[in-house]
Design a protein around this motif. Sequence first.
Motif, short mmCIF file in Angstrom:
data_model
loop_
_atom_site.label_atom_id
_atom_site.label_comp_id
_atom_site.label_asym_id
_atom_site.label_seq_id
_atom_site.Cartn_x
_atom_site.Cartn_y
_atom_site.Cartn_z
N LYS A 151 -77.81 40.34 -24.43
CA LYS A 151 -78.63 39.12 -24.31
C LYS A 151 -79.91 39.30 -25.10
O LYS A 151 -80.38 40.42 -25.34
CB LYS A 151 -78.98 38.85 -22.85
CG LYS A 151 -79.73 39.98 -22.19
CD LYS A 151 -80.16 39.66 -20.77
CE LYS A 151 -80.96 40.84 -20.23
NZ LYS A 151 -81.67 40.62 -19.03
N ALA A 153 -83.27 36.74 -27.33
CA ALA A 153 -83.65 35.56 -28.10
C ALA A 153 -84.66 35.98 -29.16
O ALA A 153 -85.62 36.70 -28.87
CB ALA A 153 -84.27 34.49 -27.19
N THR A 183 -82.56 32.96 -40.00
CA THR A 183 -82.31 32.33 -38.70
C THR A 183 -80.89 31.81 -38.60
O THR A 183 -80.17 32.08 -37.63
CB THR A 183 -83.33 31.19 -38.48
OG1 THR A 183 -84.63 31.77 -38.43
CG2 THR A 183 -83.05 30.41 -37.22
N ALA A 187 -78.02 33.86 -36.55
CA ALA A 187 -77.55 33.14 -35.36
C ALA A 187 -76.03 33.29 -35.24
O ALA A 187 -75.48 33.50 -34.15
CB ALA A 187 -77.93 31.67 -35.44
N ILE A 191 -74.14 35.74 -32.36
CA ILE A 191 -73.75 34.86 -31.26
C ILE A 191 -72.83 35.58 -30.27
O ILE A 191 -72.94 35.41 -29.05
CB ILE A 191 -73.13 33.54 -31.80
CG1 ILE A 191 -73.30 32.43 -30.77
CG2 ILE A 191 -71.67 33.71 -32.20
CD1 ILE A 191 -73.37 31.05 -31.39
N ARG A 196 -79.53 34.71 -29.21
CA ARG A 196 -79.82 33.46 -29.91
C ARG A 196 -80.91 33.71 -30.96
O ARG A 196 -81.82 34.51 -30.73
CB ARG A 196 -80.31 32.38 -28.93
CG ARG A 196 -79.28 31.96 -27.90
CD ARG A 196 -79.81 30.85 -26.99
NE ARG A 196 -80.97 31.26 -26.22
CZ ARG A 196 -82.21 30.87 -26.47
NH1 ARG A 196 -82.47 30.05 -27.48
NH2 ARG A 196 -83.21 31.29 -25.72
N ASN A 198 -83.54 31.47 -33.45
CA ASN A 198 -84.08 30.18 -33.86
C ASN A 198 -85.38 30.39 -34.62
O ASN A 198 -85.89 31.52 -34.69
CB ASN A 198 -84.33 29.30 -32.62
CG ASN A 198 -83.04 28.88 -31.95
OD1 ASN A 198 -82.26 28.11 -32.51
ND2 ASN A 198 -82.77 29.42 -30.76
N SER A 249 -81.05 27.64 -23.77
CA SER A 249 -79.84 28.49 -23.73
C SER A 249 -78.69 28.00 -24.61
O SER A 249 -77.81 28.78 -24.96
CB SER A 249 -79.37 28.62 -22.27
OG SER A 249 -79.24 27.34 -21.71
N THR A 252 -79.10 27.64 -30.83
CA THR A 252 -79.19 28.80 -31.74
C THR A 252 -78.98 28.33 -33.17
O THR A 252 -78.26 27.36 -33.43
CB THR A 252 -78.19 29.92 -31.32
OG1 THR A 252 -78.57 31.12 -32.03
CG2 THR A 252 -76.74 29.58 -31.62
#
Length: 265
Positions: A151, A153, A183, A187, A191, A196, A198, A249, A252
Amino acid sequence: MAVNPISNGPISNGPTSSGRLAGKIAVVTGAASGIGRATAERFAAEGASVVLNDREAGALEKFATELTGKGAKAHFVPGDVSQEADVRRLMDEAVRAFGGIDILVANAGVIPEATLESATADLWDRTMATNGRGMFLCCKYAAAVMAKRGKGAIVCLSSISAFAGQPGQAVYGPSKFIASGLTRHLAIDLISKGVRVNAVAPGTIATPAVARMEKEGIDKVVKLHPIGRIGRPEEVANAILFLASDEASFITGAVLPVDGGYLAQ
Ligand SMILES: NC(=O)c1ccc[n+]([C@@H]2O[C@H](COP(=O)([O-])OP(=O)(O)OC[C@H]3O[C@@H](n4cnc5c(N)ncnc54)[C@H](O)[C@@H]3O)[C@@H](O)[C@H]2O)c1
């Protein structure tokens, strides 16, 4: 790169015990100034443990001390994001200090003004070293930690200069195009790892980097923002917070303009 341990003590409760990032561990690069600083402040206020990086060690230490004084969990790691050893150390320190990395804000950047005529090959190399290589290295080493935990971000700092032609951005604009490209491609790469990726693409924001621009240049740029003003670092931090949080959530590969309508024209 020296690692200063003054902010390593366990500090609990205070204003950071709940919030939209409660329990998250966030690395913010270029955190001693401008958007990075505002983002780290907001993240800490939302309950994150923050790992702060900047190549300006003195300013970084002062900021980390301010944050911990307010009850935040902050650890600072001075270093240059264009140096692979510094970036590895940054991510290792984040894991050592707080146990992992949930969020990376790849913010450290330089904003040179130059036309094709005035730009030198050296300016190109120095700009790409931070804005390109540095962003790539931070994503690479933070993502490796995130992937192990399944996990994470990442939020990269792009710019309207990546999308709209502007005077004096012959080097900076392409360097921010890298942020948008990374980005989208990362992404997809990440994945399956639960990570994620961004970006935000700010318009002109009132930070020390912009204050260093010639006033004439800023005035011209302000007029290009339909909202009629330039932005505040906190307004970019709000968007970064959203993309970094679990509220995003299902998002992405997105590059979110934070630009007072600049790119809508
Ligand atoms: N201010 C704007 O108008 C604007 C607009 C769009 C995008 N951005 C992007 O936002 C980010 C932050 O910009 P800002 O306006 O807050 O700038 P700033 O100069 O106020 O802050 C940038 C920080 O990054 C640090 N830094 C620079 N190179 C570094 C390196 N190699 N390693 C570690 N730290 C380094 C600097 O020391 C500084 O503290 C940049 O990526 C910039 O391209 C800014």
